[in-house]
Scaffold this motif. Sequence first.
Motif, short mmCIF file in Angstrom:
data_model
loop_
_atom_site.label_atom_id
_atom_site.label_comp_id
_atom_site.label_asym_id
_atom_site.label_seq_id
_atom_site.Cartn_x
_atom_site.Cartn_y
_atom_site.Cartn_z
N LEU A 1 -7.80 19.58 -8.45
CA LEU A 1 -7.35 18.60 -9.27
C LEU A 1 -6.16 18.68 -9.23
CD1 LEU A 1 -8.67 16.15 -11.17
CD2 LEU A 1 -7.97 17.31 -12.98
N TRP A 2 -4.94 17.49 -8.80
CA TRP A 2 -3.99 17.06 -8.57
C TRP A 2 -2.85 15.84 -9.40
CZ3 TRP A 2 -2.85 13.85 -4.35
CH2 TRP A 2 -1.19 13.57 -3.63
N VAL B 1 1.12 -1.49 -0.25
CA VAL B 1 -0.18 0.12 0.27
C VAL B 1 1.29 1.21 -0.13
CG1 VAL B 1 -1.98 0.68 1.16
CG2 VAL B 1 -2.23 -1.09 1.26
N LEU B 2 0.60 1.93 -0.99
CA LEU B 2 1.35 3.30 -0.97
C LEU B 2 0.88 4.62 -0.47
CD1 LEU B 2 2.38 2.16 -4.96
CD2 LEU B 2 3.88 2.02 -2.96
N MET B 3 -0.61 4.78 -0.81
CA MET B 3 -0.99 5.78 -0.37
C MET B 3 -2.17 6.00 -0.49
SD MET B 3 0.02 8.75 -3.34
CE MET B 3 -1.29 9.75 -3.43
N LEU B 4 -2.73 6.88 0.61
CA LEU B 4 -4.50 6.84 0.28
C LEU B 4 -4.95 8.31 0.03
CD1 LEU B 4 -7.70 6.04 2.00
CD2 LEU B 4 -7.01 8.40 2.32
N ALA B 5 -5.01 8.80 -1.03
CA ALA B 5 -5.98 10.27 -1.29
C ALA B 5 -7.19 10.01 -1.68
CB ALA B 5 -5.36 10.71 -2.34
N TYR B 6 -8.25 11.56 -2.61
CA TYR B 6 -9.07 11.36 -2.63
C TYR B 6 -9.55 11.62 -3.94
CZ TYR B 6 -10.19 11.08 1.97
OH TYR B 6 -10.32 10.77 3.77
N ALA C 1 -2.19 8.14 -12.48
CA ALA C 1 -2.98 8.27 -11.65
C ALA C 1 -3.20 10.66 -11.58
CB ALA C 1 -2.77 7.83 -9.98
N HIS C 2 -4.39 10.60 -11.36
CA HIS C 2 -4.69 11.42 -10.73
C HIS C 2 -5.57 11.97 -9.47
CE1 HIS C 2 -3.85 12.51 -15.11
NE2 HIS C 2 -3.97 13.92 -14.48
N LYS D 1 -1.09 13.04 -9.98
CA LYS D 1 0.28 12.47 -8.57
C LYS D 1 1.51 12.38 -9.31
CE LYS D 1 2.47 10.15 -5.41
NZ LYS D 1 2.91 11.67 -4.70
N GLY D 2 2.67 13.56 -9.10
CA GLY D 2 4.06 13.30 -9.63
C GLY D 2 4.49 14.71 -10.14
N GLY D 3 2.83 15.20 -10.87
CA GLY D 3 3.48 16.10 -12.46
C GLY D 3 4.24 17.02 -11.76
N SER D 4 4.87 17.31 -10.64
CA SER D 4 5.46 18.25 -9.95
C SER D 4 7.01 17.58 -10.12
CB SER D 4 5.20 19.31 -9.19
OG SER D 4 4.72 18.41 -8.12
N SER D 5 6.94 16.52 -9.20
CA SER D 5 8.25 15.51 -8.85
C SER D 5 8.94 14.86 -9.86
CB SER D 5 7.80 15.48 -6.93
OG SER D 5 7.04 13.70 -7.77
N GLY D 6 7.88 14.29 -10.77
CA GLY D 6 8.22 13.70 -11.72
C GLY D 6 7.77 12.03 -10.91
N HIS D 7 7.39 11.73 -10.36
CA HIS D 7 7.63 10.50 -9.09
C HIS D 7 5.70 9.59 -9.55
CE1 HIS D 7 10.23 11.54 -6.66
NE2 HIS D 7 10.83 11.44 -7.61
N THR D 8 5.58 9.57 -11.06
CA THR D 8 4.54 9.46 -11.52
C THR D 8 3.87 8.34 -10.86
OG1 THR D 8 5.24 8.50 -13.42
CG2 THR D 8 3.85 11.46 -13.30
#
Length: 138
Positions: free
Chosen positions: A74-75, A44-49, A64-65, A77-84
């Motif tokens: 809206l987000w 399990v990596l994370m929980l988001a909404y 993943a968005h 995931k990894g859009g700024s860090s590159g960790h998509t």
Amino acid sequence: MSDVDADAGEERGDGTGVAGPIDVDFGDDGLVPAIAQDAESGEVLMLAYVSPEALERTRETGEAHYYSRSRDELWHKGGSSGHTQAVREVRVDCDADTLLYLVDQNAGACHTGHRSCFHRTIDGENVGERVFDPDEVY
């Protein structure tokens, strides 16, 4: 990701074996929790909404968005860090009010630099792997 990944519901009952689409219950606030799980290891990596728009963008792009409650936007995931997170499959729980994203995680999922956001025990012991330095990424 195929178009039926998030739509696989109960059989229609017409003998075709084809499932009908599932209506996700986004609740009063328009959001559902989504768990991101490593598709290979099961970690399990994370929980988001997720909002309806975030789910739509996830299905359109294969990445993943989520919906950031703190930023109210809206987000990607990894859009700024590159960790998509490349989404292999989207599953829906039995009540249709929680999603499970089976993902291939690029680097770490947690903004703290850990592979998983669940890197601590309730007693404060660090049990997770740190895979990047957040000071170098953010």
